[in-house]
Scaffold this active site. Structure first.
Site, mmCIF file in Angstrom:
data_model
loop_
_atom_site.group_PDB
_atom_site.id
_atom_site.type_symbol
_atom_site.label_atom_id
_atom_site.label_comp_id
_atom_site.label_asym_id
_atom_site.label_seq_id
_atom_site.Cartn_x
_atom_site.Cartn_y
_atom_site.Cartn_z
ATOM 1 N N HIS A 158 -7.994 -5.058 -1.528
ATOM 2 C CA HIS A 158 -6.628 -4.432 -0.709
ATOM 3 C C HIS A 158 -5.921 -5.642 -0.004
ATOM 4 O O HIS A 158 -4.625 -5.424 0.063
ATOM 5 C CB HIS A 158 -7.041 -3.250 0.211
ATOM 6 C CG HIS A 158 -5.753 -2.317 0.336
ATOM 7 N ND1 HIS A 158 -5.232 -1.844 -0.824
ATOM 8 C CD2 HIS A 158 -5.045 -1.907 1.532
ATOM 9 C CE1 HIS A 158 -4.045 -0.973 -0.213
ATOM 10 N NE2 HIS A 158 -4.252 -1.134 1.066
ATOM 11 N N ASP A 205 -9.782 -3.501 -5.356
ATOM 12 C CA ASP A 205 -9.375 -2.785 -4.352
ATOM 13 C C ASP A 205 -9.732 -1.381 -4.479
ATOM 14 O O ASP A 205 -9.522 -0.621 -5.633
ATOM 15 C CB ASP A 205 -7.905 -2.977 -4.482
ATOM 16 C CG ASP A 205 -7.089 -2.251 -3.206
ATOM 17 O OD1 ASP A 205 -7.847 -1.401 -2.632
ATOM 18 O OD2 ASP A 205 -5.825 -2.334 -3.093
ATOM 19 N N SER A 243 0.761 -1.376 0.002
ATOM 20 C CA SER A 243 0.142 0.169 -0.186
ATOM 21 C C SER A 243 0.920 1.187 -0.095
ATOM 22 O O SER A 243 1.679 1.524 -1.040
ATOM 23 C CB SER A 243 -0.972 -0.050 1.248
ATOM 24 O OG SER A 243 -2.151 0.809 0.933
#
Length: 673
Positions: free
Chosen positions: A646, A611, A526
């Protein structure tokens, strides 16, 4: 050959050309899905000679997970709540007992809910005060859009109403007839809290709180004493609390303190007073209190002053004591404050680098405080502190077959970087490994949002450590490891400090003998994936292999796109590029915008098709542009989980298959297959 369609992006009179902008058109351009599937196939082909290794890695990692397991039961009223796992089960079964020796009652079986589905996330659940009902949220796509269900626990049946498009916070009012929940807008931002009455249609639900600004997320939370429900509007650098009596769902909503730029606070309630943790006078926060009906700052009384040495993180009241969570010298600690005497007792931990967090503490009237504890060489345990005797009882220890803590050395280093700042680094290595520069090194980092990667036990990583890797967590600026100023010094126009810290610490670890240049594997996800993208450009020859998981690598284009879910919220982390100063600065480090014709390290980037946080097209474009500009023969690959978001695969064993694939890629590129 992947197609290129030049797309012009113009801001501040400057035009950038993005030849892979088309990759965001999943629904209208069939080449997008073909590209994703083709890249998955390419990775499978590259790793085809590691199938035995992947199976071996999977079995190793799964072997460290207890097939049949359950959490320590936690008391809440008359019931004890716990989760348990069955052999082969991917998801928890949520249970309770009436009394510690009572008959088990299954509240929710995650395995049954997941039947026929590729993905499942139980976002939140809450039991009604009368213990008869359960509200819970389910995401079946990985896109973080949940549905809310209400279950009658006595009849073991669902209510007719199902509430769509919700997020993951639920609070029951004390009448057990009303509950509130947070709702998503069309940009997938939780922006509103609504009130629902049992047996009514969701269209009749009333609005309790709305946040119009795209820079804030909204959720609800109930005070530990069950007296109030808070509506929290939280951004990156400011927050605002409103509250309502948990006994009066139709009562007026009141404001605690109006928000302002760079002003954050959290609220707890005890005995008619709000205890407020705030950064109004000190970056590391102070604690104040005021009567519930007199919340203005004129009525604030300081309880704990701000400190340069202690970063105050949380304050939670119980009937006879409160627990203050703080960070000191980079490590999290707890202090127990006795309400009657004001006496403060510290809960101390013996190791140089460890991770500790609050566990399930549902009971308000209790004399015990439960925590989860681990260190890099110490498996997780659930421990309980008695406020009267000060004894700590171990309730459960994570069982890892054939693992011995004494076989490993854990160190906490402080490394001087280019501007003379001292960056903490947590290291684990096997005993007997010489610091002669010959070992491969695995470095991990994040460094954004003030989030600190704790040096806790990571049993999956043992598969690399046992194969000779030394492992280090670098705690760069942008995290809050050394307090709030440490975070402030790694964001906005100082963001590059995060990247420089990581590179400089990697260099120093090599100089100290943990490895050598070009023999290092780095991984982050991320915003940690942004870090990976940045170091790819800053020091491509320092790292042999980089794994960027769901990486935020097209920073400038994303931050200029207000139609994406998180863009406006992110202004207070990276800056708003509509301001030319921020535009130029973000452009100077955005990984996608700074790729050059160099010899890149081996790279594996991953994505989740659904995501909502980091869209799949960011790593897709990044990888393809790297391939275009790579003048070496390194392996550059891209993997998309076509059924997840995610966090990747959702099952407790299923995700290990992806982990085994990643580690096989690493080991192959290090010629350790």
């Amino acid at each position: 050959m992947t197609k290129k369609i030049n797309h012009e992006l113009t801001s501040h009179g400057e035009t950038r050309v993005d030849e892979y902008y088309w990759m965001r058109n999943l629904e209208s351009d069939g080449d997008v899905r073909q590209f994703l599937n083709s890249n998955n196939d390419q990775l499978s082909t590259f790793l085809s000679d590691t199938s035995t290794l992947q199976e071996e890695l999977y079995k190793e990692m799964r072997g460290r997970k207890k097939e049949v397991d359950e959490t320590v039961p936690a008391k809440d009223g008359e019931y004890f709540y716990y989760n348990r796992y069955i052999a082969g089960g991917e998801y928890p079964i949520y249970c309770r007992k009436l009394g510690i020796n009572g008959k088990e009652e299954i509240l929710l079986d995650g395995n049954k809910l997941a039947e026929g589905k590729e993905y499942l996330d139980i976002g939140a659940y809450s039991i009604s005060p009368n213990n008869k009902l359960m509200a819970y949220t389910i995401d079946e796509e990985g896109d973080e859009v949940y549905k809310l269900y209400i279950k009658d626990l006595e009849k073991d049946s669902l209510y007719d109403e199902v509430i769509d498009n919700v997020y993951s916070s639920i609070c029951w009012f004390n009448d057990s007839e009303h509950l509130c929940y947070n709702v998503l807008n069309d940009k997938l931002r939780p922006y509103e809290v609504r009130l629902h009455k049992l047996t009514t249609t969701p269209s009749e639900d009333t609005i309790l709180y709305t946040e119009e600004s795209g820079e804030y997320f909204v959720h609800c939370s109930k005070s530990n004493d069950k007296e109030f429900i808070f509506f929290i509007s939280a951004g990156s650098i400011s927050s605002e609390y409103s509250y309502i009596s948990a006994n009066a769902p139709k009562a007026a909503v009141s404001l605690v303190s109006k928000r302002a730029e760079n002003y954050e606070y959290d609220v707890d309630h005890y005995n008619g007073e709000f205890f407020i943790l705030t950064n109004d006078e000190h970056q590391n926060f102070r604690l104040v209190k005021c009567p519930v009906d007199k919340c203005s700052k004129d009525n604030w009384e300081e309880v704990i002053a701000g400190s340069d040495e202690q970063y105050l993180l949380n304050y939670e009241s119980f009937k006879d004591f409160a627990v203050l969570t703080l960070r000191e010298n980079g490590l999290k600690k707890f202090q127990v404050i006795h309400h009657d005497s004001g006496k403060v007792d510290s809960i101390d931990f013996p190791q140089k680098a460890y991770s500790v967090s609050e566990d399930d503490n549902f009971e308000y009237d209790t004399s015990k405080f439960r925590m989860s504890y681990s260190a890099l060489n110490t498996p997780w345990s659930v421990i309980e502190y008695d406020i009267h005797t000060k004894n700590i009882e171990t309730l459960k220890v994570q069982e890892i077959p054939n693992f011995k803590s004494e076989d490993y050395i854990v160190e906490r280093l402080s490394i001087s970087v280019r501007d003379k700042s001292e960056v903490p680094v947590s290291v684990i290595r096997r005993k007997g490994v010489e610091l002669d520069g010959k070992s491969p090194l695995f470095v991990y980092g994040y460094g954004s949002y003030g989030y600190s990667i704790e040096p806790g036990f990571r049993d999956d990583y043992l598969s690399l450590i046992e194969r000779g890797f030394n492992f280090a967590i670098i705690h760069p600026r942008g995290s809050s490891t050394l307090g709030r100023p440490w975070y402030e010094d790694g964001k906005f126009l100082k963001k590059k400090n995060t990247f420089f810290d990581f590179v400089d610490c990697t260099e120093s670890l090599c100089q100290l003998g943990y490895s050598s240049r070009g023999n290092v594997f780095a991984m982050g996800g991320s915003a940690g994936g942004l870090l990976m993208g940045a170091i790819t450009n800053l020091a491509p020859d320092l790292y042999k292999t980089i794994v960027a998981q769901v990486p935020f690598v097209d920073v400038l284009t994303t931050m200029l796109d207000k139609d994406l879910p998180l863009t406006e919220l992110e202004y207070k982390e990276w800056g708003n590029p509509e301001d030319r100063e921020y535009y130029d600065y973000i452009k100077s480090y955005s990984p996608y915008d700074n790729l050059a014709e160099v010899h890149y390290p081996n790279i594996l980037a991953t994505a989740g098709l659904n995501d909502p946080r980091v869209t799949y097209w960011e790593p897709a474009k990044w990888v393809e542009r790297i391939r275009d500009r790579n003048i070496g023969n390194s392996e550059v690959h891209f993997y998309t989980n076509m059924d997840a978001g995610h966090g990747g695969a959702s099952g407790r064993f299923e995700y290990l298959k992806e982990e085994a694939m990643v580690f096989a890629f690493v080991l192959k590129t290090f010629n350790l297959v």
